[in-house]
Design a protein around this motif. Sequence first.
Motif, PDB file in Angstrom:
ATOM      1  N   LYS A 161     -20.888  23.850  12.726  1.00 41.65           N
ATOM      2  CA  LYS A 161     -19.710  22.712  13.942  1.00 41.65           C
ATOM      3  C   LYS A 161     -20.076  23.119  14.762  1.00 41.65           C
ATOM      4  O   LYS A 161     -21.646  23.484  14.986  1.00 41.65           O
ATOM      5  N   PRO A 162     -19.908  21.882  15.809  1.00 42.26           N
ATOM      6  CA  PRO A 162     -20.256  22.045  17.278  1.00 42.26           C
ATOM      7  C   PRO A 162     -20.902  23.589  17.619  1.00 42.26           C
ATOM      8  O   PRO A 162     -19.627  24.266  17.923  1.00 42.26           O
ATOM      9  N   LEU A 176     -13.549  18.461  14.935  1.00 43.35           N
ATOM     10  CA  LEU A 176     -14.945  18.414  15.902  1.00 43.35           C
ATOM     11  C   LEU A 176     -14.213  16.968  16.246  1.00 43.35           C
ATOM     12  O   LEU A 176     -13.835  16.630  16.501  1.00 43.35           O
ATOM     13  N   VAL A 180     -18.205  14.070  18.143  1.00 40.29           N
ATOM     14  CA  VAL A 180     -19.553  14.207  16.698  1.00 40.29           C
ATOM     15  C   VAL A 180     -18.752  13.424  15.089  1.00 40.29           C
ATOM     16  O   VAL A 180     -19.493  13.230  14.313  1.00 40.29           O
ATOM     17  N   ARG A 181     -17.440  13.018  15.336  1.00 40.25           N
ATOM     18  CA  ARG A 181     -17.158  12.556  14.048  1.00 40.25           C
ATOM     19  C   ARG A 181     -17.389  11.035  13.885  1.00 40.25           C
ATOM     20  O   ARG A 181     -17.740  11.172  12.796  1.00 40.25           O
ATOM     21  N   GLY A 183     -19.970   9.803  14.294  1.00 44.55           N
ATOM     22  CA  GLY A 183     -21.442  10.338  14.047  1.00 44.55           C
ATOM     23  C   GLY A 183     -21.769  10.751  12.966  1.00 44.55           C
ATOM     24  O   GLY A 183     -22.190  10.245  11.706  1.00 44.55           O
ATOM     25  N   LEU A 184     -20.743  11.606  12.125  1.00 47.52           N
ATOM     26  CA  LEU A 184     -20.950  12.559  11.432  1.00 47.52           C
ATOM     27  C   LEU A 184     -20.476  11.776   9.828  1.00 47.52           C
ATOM     28  O   LEU A 184     -20.063  11.722   8.584  1.00 47.52           O
ATOM     29  N   THR A 267     -16.121  19.501   4.604  1.00 54.98           N
ATOM     30  CA  THR A 267     -16.778  20.044   6.815  1.00 54.98           C
ATOM     31  C   THR A 267     -16.480  21.554   6.274  1.00 54.98           C
ATOM     32  O   THR A 267     -16.320  22.516   5.721  1.00 54.98           O
ATOM     33  N   GLU A 274     -27.142  18.738  16.092  1.00 57.11           N
ATOM     34  CA  GLU A 274     -26.578  18.789  17.168  1.00 57.11           C
ATOM     35  C   GLU A 274     -27.097  17.800  18.062  1.00 57.11           C
ATOM     36  O   GLU A 274     -26.280  16.396  18.603  1.00 57.11           O
ATOM     37  N   HIS A 275     -28.224  18.073  18.016  1.00 54.89           N
ATOM     38  CA  HIS A 275     -29.284  16.699  19.197  1.00 54.89           C
ATOM     39  C   HIS A 275     -28.640  15.489  18.922  1.00 54.89           C
ATOM     40  O   HIS A 275     -29.011  14.280  19.580  1.00 54.89           O
ATOM     41  N   LEU A 277     -26.812  14.284  15.140  1.00 52.47           N
ATOM     42  CA  LEU A 277     -25.600  13.943  14.943  1.00 52.47           C
ATOM     43  C   LEU A 277     -26.297  13.809  13.494  1.00 52.47           C
ATOM     44  O   LEU A 277     -25.440  12.559  12.704  1.00 52.47           O
TER      45      LEU A 277
END
Length: 399
Positions: A161-162, A176, A180-181, A183-184, A267, A274-275, A277
């Motif tokens: 998680k972030p 999230l 982020v959502r 991207g993932l 999840t 993180e950089h 995703l």
Amino acid sequence: MQEINKDSPSAEWISAIRQRFTVEKEIDHILTRKLERRSGPGYSPVTLASLVQSVESLLRTEIGDTFEIKDTRWLSGGASKLQMAFTLEWNRPGAGFENTAMVLRMEPAESIVETSRLREFQLLKACEAVVPVPSVFWCDAQARHLPYPALIYGFAPGVTKPSNASSGVSGLATHLPELVRNGLAPQFVANLAAIHLHDYRNADLSAFDVPRIGTTQCAEWGIDHWDRIWEEDSDEDIPLMRVVSAWLRRNMPLLDRASIVHSDYRTGNFLFTEHDLKISAWLDWELGRIGDRHQDLAWTTNRAFGHLDEDGKTFLVCGLMPEAQFFEQYEKASGMPVSARTVHWYKIYNSYSIAVLTLATGYRIARNGKTHQDVMVTWLIGIGYMILEEVRTLIAMEN
């Protein structure tokens, strides 16, 4: 009726249990092993130093004497198993001398979910070129070197998680941010489709039995698996558990395609960097099987793993996307249909399995001092009755 001592089961009772339920050969092996060693000592703390000695014994057998283990430390996560991170300095085939970050994943005396390290090892190996997974190196399936069965795989970079996100136990209800959502989510769906489409027939999956297409064998093996664990571990009879098992047997779906099933796809069980995703590794394959893709679809869309969108109305599957969008994108990525009826059956099946683990296995291993996670396992017992109410509601929807 003679009372059964499940804490010290007789050979005759173990034999009767094995004959009563039909499960895969490796599942039978690990459940039988659990019963045969149950009357033995409970869990006692294992030191890093002793684990290093055990790993050294394994490595001398596998690669000889030219290596050094460094930077050992305990890892959190993987709640049902013991995990140690370390760096191996060795002459890696095809690469020469290097420092490789690795993870030892080992069972306690008894786990809330008794699974096969060999099956986990083989699934990770089979999916290496399919989706991001840690590289697997060695497996001590019979605990010839380690205190308990274990495997060693490469340390994967990433986070669950972030750094500024919140989540519950084991990654449940991870919240999230929208960026982020976005991207993932596409990777999340694409990876699941890739797992289900993978032609596993050329992989070494010798620890798995393959159910026959066009039959209910896949569903039967699954029900027998959880019914057997209930009989082995429960300490009280709960009538609703019998009702659920009977309902599942009356309504078993036919298998239209045999796929690799992760069985805990959500999840919290994948890492991402993180950089950029990017999903960097799928973890926790211990419950994986060859079976029905709808089992994963039902598990992934469980409300326990998601949360509402910022509007307070729209439920997000695993905190990533609305359910209708998830199924639509999955069908598009996989080219396979989603049967709403089969998904519903597996939602009940999955909830039944959680109820078995919390109300039966969790209780027994905590009471008998068999796990390093006794506090968490005891806490989990409390959600078992919430799961039972969820199962009752799901079955009532059919009427």
